[in-house]
Write an enzyme that holds these catalytic residues in place. Structure first.
Site, PDB file in Angstrom:
ATOM      1  N   LEU A  90       4.517 -38.067   2.759  1.00 46.27           N
ATOM      2  CA  LEU A  90       4.044 -38.882   3.890  1.00 46.27           C
ATOM      3  C   LEU A  90       3.054 -38.012   4.653  1.00 46.27           C
ATOM      4  O   LEU A  90       3.449 -37.039   5.293  1.00 46.27           O
ATOM      5  CB  LEU A  90       5.212 -39.304   4.791  1.00 46.27           C
ATOM      6  CG  LEU A  90       4.851 -40.008   6.105  1.00 46.27           C
ATOM      7  CD1 LEU A  90       4.019 -41.267   5.869  1.00 46.27           C
ATOM      8  CD2 LEU A  90       6.112 -40.369   6.887  1.00 46.27           C
ATOM      9  N   TYR A  91       1.793 -38.333   4.540  1.00 43.77           N
ATOM     10  CA  TYR A  91       0.760 -37.479   5.130  1.00 43.77           C
ATOM     11  C   TYR A  91      -0.319 -38.303   5.804  1.00 43.77           C
ATOM     12  O   TYR A  91      -0.798 -39.285   5.239  1.00 43.77           O
ATOM     13  CB  TYR A  91       0.104 -36.596   4.042  1.00 43.77           C
ATOM     14  CG  TYR A  91       1.033 -35.497   3.583  1.00 43.77           C
ATOM     15  CD1 TYR A  91       1.169 -34.330   4.326  1.00 43.77           C
ATOM     16  CD2 TYR A  91       1.795 -35.642   2.436  1.00 43.77           C
ATOM     17  CE1 TYR A  91       2.041 -33.334   3.925  1.00 43.77           C
ATOM     18  CE2 TYR A  91       2.671 -34.653   2.021  1.00 43.77           C
ATOM     19  CZ  TYR A  91       2.792 -33.505   2.774  1.00 43.77           C
ATOM     20  OH  TYR A  91       3.667 -32.524   2.381  1.00 43.77           O
ATOM     21  N   THR A  97      -2.774 -38.539  13.817  1.00 47.78           N
ATOM     22  CA  THR A  97      -1.338 -38.370  14.062  1.00 47.78           C
ATOM     23  C   THR A  97      -1.016 -38.701  15.522  1.00 47.78           C
ATOM     24  O   THR A  97      -1.896 -38.812  16.364  1.00 47.78           O
ATOM     25  CB  THR A  97      -0.884 -36.930  13.755  1.00 47.78           C
ATOM     26  OG1 THR A  97      -1.639 -36.025  14.553  1.00 47.78           O
ATOM     27  CG2 THR A  97      -1.090 -36.571  12.284  1.00 47.78           C
ATOM     28  N   GLY A 102       2.342 -43.183  11.641  1.00 48.72           N
ATOM     29  CA  GLY A 102       3.330 -42.663  10.678  1.00 48.72           C
ATOM     30  C   GLY A 102       4.610 -43.476  10.744  1.00 48.72           C
ATOM     31  O   GLY A 102       5.203 -43.812   9.714  1.00 48.72           O
ATOM     32  N   ASN A 129       8.612 -27.060   9.505  1.00 50.26           N
ATOM     33  CA  ASN A 129       7.780 -28.200   9.894  1.00 50.26           C
ATOM     34  C   ASN A 129       8.507 -29.005  10.983  1.00 50.26           C
ATOM     35  O   ASN A 129       9.093 -30.061  10.729  1.00 50.26           O
ATOM     36  CB  ASN A 129       7.486 -29.063   8.662  1.00 50.26           C
ATOM     37  CG  ASN A 129       6.597 -30.256   8.989  1.00 50.26           C
ATOM     38  OD1 ASN A 129       6.202 -30.468  10.134  1.00 50.26           O
ATOM     39  ND2 ASN A 129       6.296 -31.058   7.969  1.00 50.26           N
ATOM     40  N   TYR A 136      11.441 -37.430  11.428  1.00 52.34           N
ATOM     41  CA  TYR A 136      12.437 -38.096  10.581  1.00 52.34           C
ATOM     42  C   TYR A 136      13.765 -38.293  11.319  1.00 52.34           C
ATOM     43  O   TYR A 136      14.440 -39.305  11.127  1.00 52.34           O
ATOM     44  CB  TYR A 136      12.641 -37.309   9.283  1.00 52.34           C
ATOM     45  CG  TYR A 136      11.508 -37.476   8.293  1.00 52.34           C
ATOM     46  CD1 TYR A 136      11.161 -38.742   7.818  1.00 52.34           C
ATOM     47  CD2 TYR A 136      10.785 -36.389   7.828  1.00 52.34           C
ATOM     48  CE1 TYR A 136      10.126 -38.896   6.914  1.00 52.34           C
ATOM     49  CE2 TYR A 136       9.747 -36.542   6.915  1.00 52.34           C
ATOM     50  CZ  TYR A 136       9.420 -37.804   6.464  1.00 52.34           C
ATOM     51  OH  TYR A 136       8.405 -37.980   5.565  1.00 52.34           O
ATOM     52  N   LYS A 138      14.069 -38.908  14.373  1.00 57.45           N
ATOM     53  CA  LYS A 138      13.833 -40.075  15.235  1.00 57.45           C
ATOM     54  C   LYS A 138      13.964 -41.379  14.448  1.00 57.45           C
ATOM     55  O   LYS A 138      14.276 -42.420  15.009  1.00 57.45           O
ATOM     56  CB  LYS A 138      12.425 -39.964  15.824  1.00 57.45           C
ATOM     57  CG  LYS A 138      12.293 -40.633  17.142  1.00 57.45           C
ATOM     58  CD  LYS A 138      11.146 -40.073  17.939  1.00 57.45           C
ATOM     59  CE  LYS A 138      11.216 -40.671  19.331  1.00 57.45           C
ATOM     60  NZ  LYS A 138      10.249 -40.090  20.223  1.00 57.45           N
TER      61      LYS A 138
HETATM   62  C1  COA Z   1       4.881 -36.373  10.298  1.00 60.30           C
HETATM   63  C2  COA Z   1       3.845 -37.486  10.448  1.00 60.30           C
HETATM   64  C3  COA Z   1       3.812 -38.349   9.199  1.00 60.30           C
HETATM   65  C4  COA Z   1       4.301 -38.374  11.619  1.00 60.30           C
HETATM   66  O1  COA Z   1       3.385 -39.438  11.783  1.00 60.30           O
HETATM   67  P1  COA Z   1       2.740 -39.718  13.216  1.00 60.30           P
HETATM   68  O2  COA Z   1       1.906 -40.925  13.101  1.00 60.30           O
HETATM   69  O3  COA Z   1       2.091 -38.486  13.688  1.00 60.30           O
HETATM   70  O4  COA Z   1       4.055 -39.985  14.077  1.00 60.30           O
HETATM   71  P2  COA Z   1       4.268 -41.067  15.240  1.00 60.30           P
HETATM   72  O5  COA Z   1       3.066 -41.145  16.106  1.00 60.30           O
HETATM   73  O6  COA Z   1       4.759 -42.315  14.628  1.00 60.30           O
HETATM   74  O7  COA Z   1       5.415 -40.335  16.075  1.00 60.30           O
HETATM   75  C5  COA Z   1       6.799 -40.611  15.991  1.00 60.30           C
HETATM   76  C6  COA Z   1       7.553 -39.441  16.581  1.00 60.30           C
HETATM   77  O8  COA Z   1       7.393 -38.271  15.759  1.00 60.30           O
HETATM   78  C7  COA Z   1       7.338 -37.099  16.611  1.00 60.30           C
HETATM   79  N1  COA Z   1       5.984 -36.499  16.549  1.00 60.30           N
HETATM   80  C8  COA Z   1       4.918 -36.988  15.889  1.00 60.30           C
HETATM   81  N2  COA Z   1       3.861 -36.159  16.041  1.00 60.30           N
HETATM   82  C9  COA Z   1       4.266 -35.148  16.813  1.00 60.30           C
HETATM   83  C10 COA Z   1       3.622 -33.978  17.330  1.00 60.30           C
HETATM   84  N3  COA Z   1       2.343 -33.713  17.077  1.00 60.30           N
HETATM   85  N4  COA Z   1       4.355 -33.141  18.111  1.00 60.30           N
HETATM   86  C11 COA Z   1       5.645 -33.395  18.366  1.00 60.30           C
HETATM   87  N5  COA Z   1       6.310 -34.493  17.910  1.00 60.30           N
HETATM   88  C12 COA Z   1       5.626 -35.354  17.148  1.00 60.30           C
HETATM   89  C13 COA Z   1       7.589 -37.582  18.026  1.00 60.30           C
HETATM   90  O9  COA Z   1       8.987 -37.561  18.238  1.00 60.30           O
HETATM   91  C14 COA Z   1       7.057 -39.016  17.940  1.00 60.30           C
HETATM   92  O10 COA Z   1       7.589 -39.863  18.922  1.00 60.30           O
HETATM   93  P3  COA Z   1       6.895 -39.923  20.397  1.00 60.30           P
HETATM   94  O11 COA Z   1       5.414 -39.986  20.189  1.00 60.30           O
HETATM   95  O12 COA Z   1       7.497 -41.175  20.977  1.00 60.30           O
HETATM   96  O13 COA Z   1       7.338 -38.665  21.086  1.00 60.30           O
HETATM   97  C15 COA Z   1       2.424 -36.947  10.759  1.00 60.30           C
HETATM   98  O14 COA Z   1       2.464 -36.183  11.929  1.00 60.30           O
HETATM   99  C16 COA Z   1       1.852 -36.098   9.641  1.00 60.30           C
HETATM  100  O15 COA Z   1       1.171 -36.602   8.754  1.00 60.30           O
HETATM  101  N6  COA Z   1       2.148 -34.786   9.675  1.00 60.30           N
HETATM  102  C17 COA Z   1       1.678 -33.881   8.627  1.00 60.30           C
HETATM  103  C18 COA Z   1       2.408 -34.072   7.318  1.00 60.30           C
HETATM  104  C19 COA Z   1       3.904 -33.977   7.427  1.00 60.30           C
HETATM  105  O16 COA Z   1       4.454 -33.097   8.059  1.00 60.30           O
HETATM  106  N7  COA Z   1       4.607 -34.941   6.762  1.00 60.30           N
HETATM  107  C20 COA Z   1       6.047 -35.003   6.798  1.00 60.30           C
HETATM  108  C21 COA Z   1       6.687 -34.090   5.847  1.00 60.30           C
HETATM  109  S1  COA Z   1       6.343 -34.538   4.183  1.00 60.30           S
END
Ligand code: COA
Length: 163
Positions: A90-91, A97, A102, A129, A136, A138
């Site tokens: 999931l990226y 982000t 996500g 990470n 996750y 959450k």
């Molecule tokens: C992990 C990932 C998929 C999450 O997707 P996202 O669109 O950024 O997440 P969301 O906006 O839906 O956030 C949901 C919750 O995740 C957490 N979160 C997401 N980004 C965050 C950040 N930069 N810092 C801290 N918490 C974070 C928070 O709890 C957030 O809830 P909130 O905004 O109400 O506080 C994205 O950040 C990503 O692609 N990261 C790099 C790749 C990775 O680590 N993938 C997962 C492991 S395979």
């Protein structure tokens, strides 16, 4: 954001999103060389194209893309076999982000898995990470132990009656 099944023609965009997301996520954990070799090996174009084709025909889980203005900004890949269902990837692009995308993509993938009768999903997150781990948690995933550099996380879907 639009979510749709990936097509073979999206393979190069998937590789590019993966590369940029890996650099952003793991830059303080892994060397640039390690990240490049991982992308070369695990995201070889023929392998990604094959996984996309098999997912599209329902053979190998799901491989969905998230698009904005027709540009790929993120993807999710869940692998389903006889024994287990794993969210393998999931990226998102770093610039897309923390906008809820996500969460939306994960929920969409979970709904598809549930609709296929799957009840339990596992995944592995690199243990440093923290963003991934909190994300996750959450979404209802619980820690199930360590596996080398990763934390294993699992989620059991409740059925529609809440059981
Ligand atoms: C992990 C990932 C998929 C999450 O997707 P996202 O669109 O950024 O997440 P969301 O906006 O839906 O956030 C949901 C919750 O995740 C957490 N979160 C997401 N980004 C965050 C950040 N930069 N810092 C801290 N918490 C974070 C928070 O709890 C957030 O809830 P909130 O905004 O109400 O506080 C994205 O950040 C990503 O692609 N990261 C790099 C790749 C990775 O680590 N993938 C997962 C492991 S395979």
């Amino acid at each position: 954001m639009e979510i749709r099944q990936l097509r073979e023609s999206d393979a190069e965009s998937v590789i590019e999103v993966a590369r940029l997301s890996w650099e952003w996520t793991y830059q303080s954990i892994y060397s640039h060389e390690f990240i490049e070799s991982w992308i070369r090996e695990k995201y070889a174009k023929h392998a990604i194209s094959d996984q996309i084709t098999r997912s599209a025909s329902g053979q190998n889980g799901i491989f969905l893309g998230a698009f904005q203005n027709n540009k790929l900004i993120g993807f999710i890949h869940a692998v389903v076999n006889d024994f287990e269902t794993e969210i393998a990837r999931l990226y998102f692009l770093p610039g897309f982000t923390r906008r809820g995308f996500g969460s939306e993509l994960l929920r969409t993938a979970e709904e598809i898995l549930r609709s296929r009768g799957l009840r339990r999903v596992r995944l592995y997150v690199q243990k440093q990470n923290n963003i991934g781990i909190v994300f996750y948690q959450k979404h209802g995933y619980s820690d199930a132990g360590y596996c080398d550099d990763d934390i294993e996380m699992v989620k059991t879907f409740q059925d529609r009656r809440g059981i």
